[in-house]
Design a protein around this motif. Structure first.
Motif, PDB file in Angstrom:
ATOM      1  N   LEU A  68       0.820  -1.208   0.000  1.00  0.00           N
ATOM      2  CA  LEU A  68       0.000   0.000   0.000  1.00  0.00           C
ATOM      3  C   LEU A  68       0.855   1.261   0.000  1.00  0.00           C
ATOM      4  O   LEU A  68       0.481   2.285  -0.582  1.00  0.00           O
ATOM      5  CB  LEU A  68      -0.948  -0.016   1.207  1.00  0.00           C
ATOM      6  CG  LEU A  68      -2.029  -1.101   1.150  1.00  0.00           C
ATOM      7  CD1 LEU A  68      -2.713  -1.248   2.510  1.00  0.00           C
ATOM      8  CD2 LEU A  68      -3.069  -0.798   0.078  1.00  0.00           C
TER       9      LEU A  68
ATOM     10  N   ASN B  24      -8.505   9.021  -0.323  1.00  0.00           N
ATOM     11  CA  ASN B  24      -8.879   7.614  -0.152  1.00  0.00           C
ATOM     12  C   ASN B  24      -7.904   6.750  -0.930  1.00  0.00           C
ATOM     13  O   ASN B  24      -7.475   7.114  -2.021  1.00  0.00           O
ATOM     14  CB  ASN B  24     -10.304   7.361  -0.679  1.00  0.00           C
ATOM     15  CG  ASN B  24     -10.645   5.869  -0.736  1.00  0.00           C
ATOM     16  OD1 ASN B  24     -10.435   5.210  -1.754  1.00  0.00           O
ATOM     17  ND2 ASN B  24     -11.136   5.321   0.360  1.00  0.00           N
ATOM     18  N   LEU B  25      -7.560   5.624  -0.350  1.00  0.00           N
ATOM     19  CA  LEU B  25      -6.760   4.629  -1.072  1.00  0.00           C
ATOM     20  C   LEU B  25      -7.345   3.273  -0.746  1.00  0.00           C
ATOM     21  O   LEU B  25      -7.567   2.958   0.428  1.00  0.00           O
ATOM     22  CB  LEU B  25      -5.286   4.684  -0.661  1.00  0.00           C
ATOM     23  CG  LEU B  25      -4.373   3.681  -1.382  1.00  0.00           C
ATOM     24  CD1 LEU B  25      -4.211   4.035  -2.854  1.00  0.00           C
ATOM     25  CD2 LEU B  25      -2.992   3.638  -0.726  1.00  0.00           C
ATOM     26  N   SER B  26      -7.612   2.495  -1.779  1.00  0.00           N
ATOM     27  CA  SER B  26      -8.174   1.165  -1.579  1.00  0.00           C
ATOM     28  C   SER B  26      -7.359   0.166  -2.385  1.00  0.00           C
ATOM     29  O   SER B  26      -7.015   0.414  -3.544  1.00  0.00           O
ATOM     30  CB  SER B  26      -9.631   1.131  -2.039  1.00  0.00           C
ATOM     31  OG  SER B  26     -10.170  -0.166  -1.862  1.00  0.00           O
ATOM     32  N   GLY B  27      -7.031  -0.954  -1.746  1.00  0.00           N
ATOM     33  CA  GLY B  27      -6.234  -1.966  -2.418  1.00  0.00           C
ATOM     34  C   GLY B  27      -6.862  -3.337  -2.324  1.00  0.00           C
ATOM     35  O   GLY B  27      -7.348  -3.734  -1.264  1.00  0.00           O
ATOM     36  N   ASP B  28      -6.868  -4.066  -3.439  1.00  0.00           N
ATOM     37  CA  ASP B  28      -7.284  -5.467  -3.464  1.00  0.00           C
ATOM     38  C   ASP B  28      -6.029  -6.316  -3.624  1.00  0.00           C
ATOM     39  O   ASP B  28      -5.289  -6.154  -4.598  1.00  0.00           O
ATOM     40  CB  ASP B  28      -8.238  -5.727  -4.646  1.00  0.00           C
ATOM     41  CG  ASP B  28      -9.619  -5.128  -4.412  1.00  0.00           C
ATOM     42  OD1 ASP B  28     -10.009  -4.943  -3.249  1.00  0.00           O
ATOM     43  OD2 ASP B  28     -10.302  -4.834  -5.406  1.00  0.00           O
TER      44      ASP B  28
ATOM     45  N   SER C 114      -4.242  -4.546  -6.878  1.00  0.00           N
ATOM     46  CA  SER C 114      -5.038  -3.613  -7.688  1.00  0.00           C
ATOM     47  C   SER C 114      -5.409  -2.462  -6.768  1.00  0.00           C
ATOM     48  O   SER C 114      -5.916  -2.686  -5.675  1.00  0.00           O
ATOM     49  CB  SER C 114      -6.292  -4.340  -8.189  1.00  0.00           C
ATOM     50  OG  SER C 114      -7.220  -3.446  -8.743  1.00  0.00           O
TER      51      SER C 114
ATOM     52  N   THR D 161      -6.911   1.776  -6.190  1.00  0.00           N
ATOM     53  CA  THR D 161      -7.559   3.001  -6.655  1.00  0.00           C
ATOM     54  C   THR D 161      -7.325   4.060  -5.594  1.00  0.00           C
ATOM     55  O   THR D 161      -7.191   3.749  -4.407  1.00  0.00           O
ATOM     56  CB  THR D 161      -9.082   2.816  -6.834  1.00  0.00           C
ATOM     57  OG1 THR D 161      -9.645   2.406  -5.589  1.00  0.00           O
ATOM     58  CG2 THR D 161      -9.392   1.769  -7.896  1.00  0.00           C
ATOM     59  N   SER D 162      -7.281   5.304  -6.033  1.00  0.00           N
ATOM     60  CA  SER D 162      -7.049   6.373  -5.072  1.00  0.00           C
ATOM     61  C   SER D 162      -7.685   7.661  -5.556  1.00  0.00           C
ATOM     62  O   SER D 162      -7.839   7.894  -6.752  1.00  0.00           O
ATOM     63  CB  SER D 162      -5.546   6.580  -4.871  1.00  0.00           C
ATOM     64  OG  SER D 162      -5.300   7.521  -3.844  1.00  0.00           O
TER      65      SER D 162
END
Lengths: 144, 144, 144, 144
Positions: free
Chosen positions: C63, C86-90, C130, C132-133
């Motif tokens: 991350l 925001n930061l989201s990780g899969d 993967s 998104t931010s």
């Protein structure tokens, strides 16, 4: 967004809704009111029309209710209008028709433009969707 | 989830839909088909009933279409059924009634149980919602 | 953020880094450069110090690299500085020491204040995270 | 993950840490303990080495602490080991060196394989990062 209406009679008397929101009215309607010790409470009853092919509430229905709930929870911070920047949902359990759906939550930060919300949707009291959202006041970043 | 139906005539001839999914049928219907070089393409036309109080497409409508798209994109990996674990959407631009909505994407990982998808919804070709999702094959983690 | 430095010699000659960023320098350093047909490419080599107790790369390391990559990918849009909203990780697969880590991605929307990014981290070419931010230009919403 | 160690002396006496986790030990160490009425509390002190080029805590440091916190909060449900499926963070405010960082949270669902967590990181008591995560028990979906 627009002006809420207070329901005057029937089972939702005293609850607010946004009748000008066509998609919400068609999906719900969804209702909200402030309750002592719980803050803003949003609610509707799960019906067969909210279900997916497997017989459980569609994820999109839960997310629509979550998006609605974010604006209801953050209403005092978004008087001039706001739009969603990000919405994320964790699906905790399946929901069947007939369940009383409720959403509660809190504003975790209200900045000059960005408002952060997190909340929980329950079905007959059981956690169903944990959600977080960031919204921004309008005519700023997402216009056009 | 359930069995898709191929539309036989009209503007969506050759496209698939899931008529047993009550919520999707009521919100859409949404359609999908494989296109050369694009993979699975999902589509519908934005109508006034999809709009929020501000006159733009409701975030919940976009997220419902995204959730649908994830299952259409990952259909080959979820034959026995699957449910959404997480869905996150970033809202990139406002959508007006009349726009042709399309969603495309890819499976970024297909594990034994967990399937990861990311994709993009466009409105008349303009990016509108970037989404990611994790789904899990059914009768496993989210039952009951 | 701050001014990047171009490495002049050694295996990373021609790559940029941000030496004033203490946490990134300590965790990485991470490097980036533009490559024809790939856009901005970020890279570093996985080392034992990046691993968790199970012997695989720590989620926080992935991350951190993703957060770095978002700013490298969006550098032209964030000249005056920006912070993460925001930061989201899969998490797609486990990463072992020795792997060449790369991150690529794209700006999915550059608004007046909000910049949206999505991307992918690979380990020796295999998808690992993967992400998104959403970031916002500074001295606006997240100051103090 | 691995076996936690209880600190025996010094300012963190009575707190647990995971010394076999190389990345966490290098970034932190981070500490956790159960506190009456608060559940599991995680903590560390922000130092200059945790800061980005702008002089505030790096997003990757906050996310690393969040990932750690999820496993500390869900420890009883992940005895045989678990790995992160998704982690999403909303950045609420900037953090400066010297702040006492704390993370608390809750397991919102513990399924057969998937564990859902949400929590909040504060800096000297002020909300800094709202996070949600899904983790899966190991040797299942994310192995190699």
């Amino acid at each position: 967004m627009s002006t809420p209406t207070v329901i005057e009679s029937g089972p939702w008397a005293g609850w607010k809704t946004w009748p000008q929101d066509t998609f919400e009215t068609g999906t719900g309607p969804f209702y909200s009111r402030a309750e002592p010790g719980r803050g803003v409470v949003c609610a509707f009853i799960a019906e067969p029309r909210h279900m997916n092919g497997g017989g459980f509430m569609h994820g999109g229905c839960l997310l629509t209710f979550a998006d609605y709930a974010c604006f209801a929870i953050a209403e005092e911070y978004t008087v001039g209008g706001a739009v969603t920047v990000n919405l994320s949902g964790d699906f905790l359990s399946a929901v069947s028709a007939g369940a009383r759906m409720e959403a509660t939550g809190e504003v975790t930060r209200a900045g000059g433009r960005l408002i952060y919300i997190r909340g929980m949707i329950t079905a007959d009291g059981k956690p169903a969707l944990s959600f977080t959202s960031v919204v921004t006041k309008v005519n700023r970043d997402r216009a056009g």
